[in-house]
Design a protein around this motif. Structure first.
Motif, short mmCIF file in Angstrom:
data_model
loop_
_atom_site.label_atom_id
_atom_site.label_comp_id
_atom_site.label_asym_id
_atom_site.label_seq_id
_atom_site.Cartn_x
_atom_site.Cartn_y
_atom_site.Cartn_z
N LEU A 1 0.83 -1.20 0.00
CA LEU A 1 0.00 0.00 0.00
C LEU A 1 0.87 1.25 0.00
O LEU A 1 0.61 2.20 -0.76
CB LEU A 1 -0.92 0.00 1.21
CG LEU A 1 -1.77 1.26 1.41
CD1 LEU A 1 -2.70 1.48 0.23
CD2 LEU A 1 -2.57 1.16 2.72
N SER A 2 1.89 1.28 0.83
CA SER A 2 2.77 2.45 0.91
C SER A 2 3.40 2.76 -0.44
O SER A 2 3.45 3.92 -0.88
CB SER A 2 3.86 2.22 1.96
OG SER A 2 4.77 3.30 2.01
N ASP A 3 3.84 1.72 -1.14
CA ASP A 3 4.46 1.93 -2.46
C ASP A 3 3.42 2.37 -3.48
O ASP A 3 3.66 3.25 -4.31
CB ASP A 3 5.13 0.64 -2.92
CG ASP A 3 5.77 0.78 -4.29
OD1 ASP A 3 6.72 1.56 -4.42
OD2 ASP A 3 5.28 0.12 -5.22
N ALA A 4 2.22 1.77 -3.42
CA ALA A 4 1.18 2.08 -4.41
C ALA A 4 0.71 3.52 -4.31
O ALA A 4 0.28 4.13 -5.31
CB ALA A 4 0.00 1.13 -4.24
N LEU A 5 0.75 4.09 -3.10
CA LEU A 5 0.25 5.45 -2.91
C LEU A 5 1.08 6.49 -3.65
O LEU A 5 0.65 7.64 -3.77
CB LEU A 5 0.20 5.78 -1.41
CG LEU A 5 -0.85 5.01 -0.61
CD1 LEU A 5 -0.81 5.39 0.85
CD2 LEU A 5 -2.25 5.21 -1.19
N THR A 6 2.22 6.11 -4.17
CA THR A 6 3.00 7.03 -5.00
C THR A 6 2.40 7.15 -6.39
O THR A 6 2.75 8.06 -7.15
CB THR A 6 4.46 6.56 -5.12
OG1 THR A 6 4.50 5.28 -5.77
CG2 THR A 6 5.10 6.44 -3.73
N LEU A 7 1.49 6.21 -6.74
CA LEU A 7 0.89 6.21 -8.08
C LEU A 7 -0.63 6.33 -8.08
O LEU A 7 -1.22 6.70 -9.10
CB LEU A 7 1.26 4.91 -8.82
CG LEU A 7 2.71 4.68 -9.19
CD1 LEU A 7 2.85 3.33 -9.89
CD2 LEU A 7 3.22 5.79 -10.10
N MET A 8 -1.27 6.02 -6.98
CA MET A 8 -2.73 5.92 -6.98
C MET A 8 -3.29 6.38 -5.65
O MET A 8 -2.58 6.51 -4.64
CB MET A 8 -3.16 4.47 -7.25
CG MET A 8 -2.60 3.47 -6.24
SD MET A 8 -3.08 1.76 -6.54
CE MET A 8 -4.60 1.69 -5.62
N LYS A 9 -4.61 6.60 -5.65
CA LYS A 9 -5.31 6.92 -4.42
C LYS A 9 -5.52 5.63 -3.62
O LYS A 9 -5.57 4.55 -4.19
CB LYS A 9 -6.67 7.56 -4.74
CG LYS A 9 -6.56 8.92 -5.43
CD LYS A 9 -7.95 9.47 -5.74
CE LYS A 9 -7.85 10.81 -6.44
NZ LYS A 9 -9.20 11.36 -6.79
N PRO A 10 -5.63 5.73 -2.31
CA PRO A 10 -5.82 4.50 -1.52
C PRO A 10 -7.14 3.82 -1.87
O PRO A 10 -8.15 4.48 -2.11
CB PRO A 10 -5.84 5.03 -0.08
CG PRO A 10 -6.18 6.47 -0.18
CD PRO A 10 -5.60 6.94 -1.47
N PRO A 11 -7.16 2.50 -1.92
CA PRO A 11 -8.40 1.78 -2.25
C PRO A 11 -9.44 1.98 -1.15
O PRO A 11 -9.10 2.08 0.04
CB PRO A 11 -7.94 0.33 -2.35
CG PRO A 11 -6.67 0.25 -1.57
CD PRO A 11 -6.02 1.59 -1.70
N GLN A 12 -10.70 2.02 -1.55
CA GLN A 12 -11.79 2.29 -0.61
C GLN A 12 -12.63 1.06 -0.29
O GLN A 12 -13.45 1.10 0.63
CB GLN A 12 -12.71 3.37 -1.21
CG GLN A 12 -12.00 4.68 -1.51
CD GLN A 12 -11.42 5.31 -0.26
OE1 GLN A 12 -12.10 5.47 0.74
NE2 GLN A 12 -10.13 5.64 -0.32
N THR A 13 -12.44 -0.03 -1.00
CA THR A 13 -13.26 -1.23 -0.80
C THR A 13 -12.37 -2.45 -0.58
O THR A 13 -11.16 -2.42 -0.87
CB THR A 13 -14.17 -1.50 -2.02
OG1 THR A 13 -13.33 -1.82 -3.15
CG2 THR A 13 -15.01 -0.28 -2.35
N ALA A 14 -12.98 -3.53 -0.09
CA ALA A 14 -12.23 -4.78 0.09
C ALA A 14 -11.71 -5.29 -1.24
O ALA A 14 -10.58 -5.77 -1.34
CB ALA A 14 -13.13 -5.83 0.75
#
Length: 721
Positions: free
Chosen positions: A654-667
């Motif tokens: 998640l930490s790495d992905a947040l450099t490219l995308m918004k945090p996921p909101q669903t399961a």
């Protein structure tokens, strides 16, 4: 799994019958130091026969019917091997599975039940379903109940088991509002082994449910839609169930064990009369000193004696004797929520008997549900700054990898010598070696074991390592194995290595790669990996080739990280775990061949689907849209994600992905960051090639799903949930 003491002896349980299930529960509470426990069973779940009539009648669900052997094995610290025994090589002390795998033992116990198949009856194998073993029977019955139209059912064998099945079937079909005809057929007199009181009550229950009883009926042949009876015409049946002629499994005859009508003759110690290293319990055993009818009550009563004696056989202690009771309480389901209780000729029936039977059955099953999950360590009062409690154990497989961010930062600063024959590929896990006209891909991968089945782990690790080779469009060439075994005796080392090398040879040989060596060592727990090479005939497929307008295709469902994390916590269904194992064990060579026209391709592993797609975006300097709603998920993965189950690697992803995308909101969105082990291929394919690639994969039995597209930059990832 970690073992506190070196392993020196192998105990192998063949079959997941009631006695073995109880044995595993007892072993979980009191394991034997130095013993490696193995369970071999065809399925990850084992049905409880006492609740089968209630399941057929619709009083119990499928989940309530089954003992989850995956959870039970985890609690007991046992390795579970999903396979069917075909032979026991007693001279080599090996259980031989269908397919040829061999599992060594020092002590072996057999609890495989019986079968009610009738191979001598023409048409039975093609058109009928035996009531035992219960697994296929339960699945087929469930499917039949979901069909429509007139329901015509024939049950062969009017003993207690056949009568229970017939009454339960009639009750279920009545509850469903189906027009139904249920016929119970016997070659002799129905329920002849019961006392007059009990027989009369069951015959009355059959009549009440409109079950037609045919006695003295000689069945000549089973057809797809009818049962042919000599001199009496045909009985129309769209489903024919066999509950007569129970018999032992034929493969036991070739073992050389002393048998009685095909059943293993055992002493009061439950040891085979002809081999003290082999025990047998339940319906597959014949108690030579006290013959008894085939009934689950005896298997349950045998379990404590089996537990003591198997430990004695492994440790050199004295054995106990099992002496069964002369008579036992028979509880018979009467279709509706009524039951009959019979003992010593006295029979009582009614709803109170059903409630009694239901309580006994649920109490028996509850003990396999109340299993303690692995707890994370408690943080001491005095601790270093930044230390925190963890909610569970570190995940295995790719869930135990170092996060991409830390890995990238650490390796960025350290490079080896620059060489002209080594070509750096931006973002790719494999290196490209140029030797004249020959292009060779080199990669390595290593897994912390999530299963103590060495053959399964080897297969998955080999498929996982080959993923980098296949995803670059290369043909596998060679492999070297890297292995850490838990502490064990020389004999167990040899047995384990044989299983590992056979599995490695199957995968690598099937892929066209030659195993050229490797390295082994002893350690705290089982880990395995491979270094692999492959030859690239043309330009390799890399992460950096994605083009705007490309379609994103995925060739396997995701969710292994959540399922493996849940399995370690004993929160996953055994059937879901088995399905995840099967997905991981499937190689992606055919996937790669069908996706050979891709502009960019990668295997989906530890960084998760979104993480690996992010790597393509970075390397290709493009943006991407990922439609989480279209991404296929493994059974159980979404349910676990909604319950908050996550791999221990998820926070790093998640930490790495947040450099490219918004945090996921669903399961479902969070599962896009779930670390995968031996995942499928993610390919950026030209729009014009997408349909052809999907059709080519479908022709191979592989479902590829369109999950997104490549867009013009800047580098980012748009997640649609």
């Amino acid at each position: 799994m970690k073992h506190e003491f070196p392993l020196t002896r192998d105990l192998v349980l063949v079959g997941g019958g009631h006695a073995h299930a109880l044995f595993l529960k007892m072993w979980a509470m009191k394991p034997l130091a130095g013993a490696r426990l193995t369970v071999i069973n065809p399925a990850p779940i084992a049905p409880y026969s006492g609740m089968l009539p209630g399941f057929v009648a619709g009083h119990y669900t499928g989940d309530e019917l089954y003992i989850d052997l995956v959870r039970l094995a985890r609690a007991a610290g046992a390795r579970l091997i999903l396979g069917k025994a075909a032979h026991i090589d007693r001279s080599a002390q090996q259980v031989v599975l269908e397919g040829g795998a061999r599992i060594g033992y020092d002590v072996c116990s057999i609890d495989i039940g019986i079968t009610s198949g009738m191979p001598e009856l023409e048409g039975f194998a093609q058109h009928a379903v035996p009531a035992k073993p219960l697994d296929d029977f339960a699945r087929i019955w469930d499917g039949f109940c979901k069909s429509s139209g007139k329901a015509q059912v024939a049950v062969l064998g009017a003993g207690v088991a056949g009568a229970e099945v017939a009454m339960a079937a009639a009750q279920r079909l009545r509850n469903l509002g189906r027009e139904a005809e249920v016929t119970l057929i016997d070659r002799s007199v129905a329920l002849s082994r019961l006392g007059a009181q009990a027989r009369g009550k069951i015959l009355a229950a059959l009549k009440h449910l409109d079950v037609t009883l045919l006695e003295h009926a000689q069945v000549e042949r089973i057809h797809a839609d009818r049962v042919q009876i000599a001199g009496q015409g045909d009985v129309h049946a769209l489903l024919t169930l066999g509950a007569a002629g129970t018999r032992a499994y034929e493969w036991l005859e070739a073992t050389g064990l002393a048998l009685q009508d095909g059943y293993i003759r055992v002493l009061p110690s439950l040891q085979s009369e002809s081999d003290p290293a082999i025990f047998a319990v339940g319906d597959c055993a014949h108690l030579s000193h006290a013959p008894r009818p085939k009934a689950g009550v005896f298997a349950v009563r045998e379990a404590p004696v089996l537990f003591h004696n198997l430990r004695a056989a492994l440790s050199g202690g004295a054995v106990q004797e099992y002496h069964p009771q002369k008579d036992y309480l028979k509880l018979v389901s009467l279709g509706s929520k009524n039951a009959l209780a019979e003992k010593q000729g006295i029979a009582i029936s009614g709803r109170m008997m059903w409630r009694w039977k239901d309580r006994i059955d649920r109490t028996f099953m509850r003990q396999f549900e109340e299993l303690k999950p692995m707890a994370g360590p408690t943080l001491p009062r005095e601790h270093a700054k930044g230390a925190r409690e963890v909610s569970g154990p570190i995940c295995a497989g790719c869930g135990s990898k170092v996060g991409r961010g830390a890995l990238a930062r650490a390796t960025l600063e350290h490079k080896g010598a620059e060489r002209e024959d080594v070509r750096a590929l931006k973002g790719d896990d494999a290196a490209l070696l140029q030797m004249g006209a020959v292009q060779q891909v080199l990669s390595t991968d290593h897994l912390r074991a999530f299963s103590d089945d060495p053959a399964l782990m080897t297969r998955i690790a080999a498929v996982h390592a080959l993923g980098d080779i296949w995803s670059m469009g290369a043909a596998p060439q060679s492999a070297m194995i890297s292995l850490i075994l838990p502490r064990m005796s020389a004999a167990l080392q040899e047995r384990t290595l044989r299983e590992i090398m056979q599995s490695a040879s199957d995968v690598m040989g099937g892929a066209g790669a030659q195993i050229i060596g490797g390295h082994t060592s002893m350690g705290a727990e089982f880990t395995i990996g491979f270094s692999v090479t492959g030859l690239v005939p043309d330009a390799p497929i890399t992460l950096g080739g994605a083009q705007v307008g490309d379609v994103l295709l995925l060739s396997k469902p995701i969710g292994t990280g959540a399922i493996l994390a849940a399995e370690m916590q004993m929160r996953a269904r055994g059937s879901d775990v088995a399905a995840a194992y099967a997905s991981m064990a499937r190689g992606v060579a055919l996937d790669a061949k069908s996706l050979a026209g891709a502009h960019a391709m990668t295997d989906v592993t530890g960084f998760g689907l979104a993480g690996h797609l992010g790597n393509i975006c970075r390397a290709s300097n493009v943006a991407a849209e990922l439609d989480a709603r279209a991404v296929p998920l493994l059974s159980g993965a979404l349910e676990l994600a909604e319950a908050g189950v996550q791999s221990s690697l998820y926070p790093d992803n998640l930490s790495d992905a947040l450099t490219l995308m918004k945090p996921p909101q669903t399961a479902r969105g969070r599962l896009m960051l779930d670390p995968q082990t031996a995942g499928g291929l993610l390919a950026a394919v030209p729009e014009s090639e997408a349909a052809r690639a999907i059709d080519a994969l479908a022709a191979q039995g592989i479902e590829a799903i369109r999950i997104g597209r490549i867009m013009d930059g800047p580098v980012r990832l748009d997640l649609i949930e």
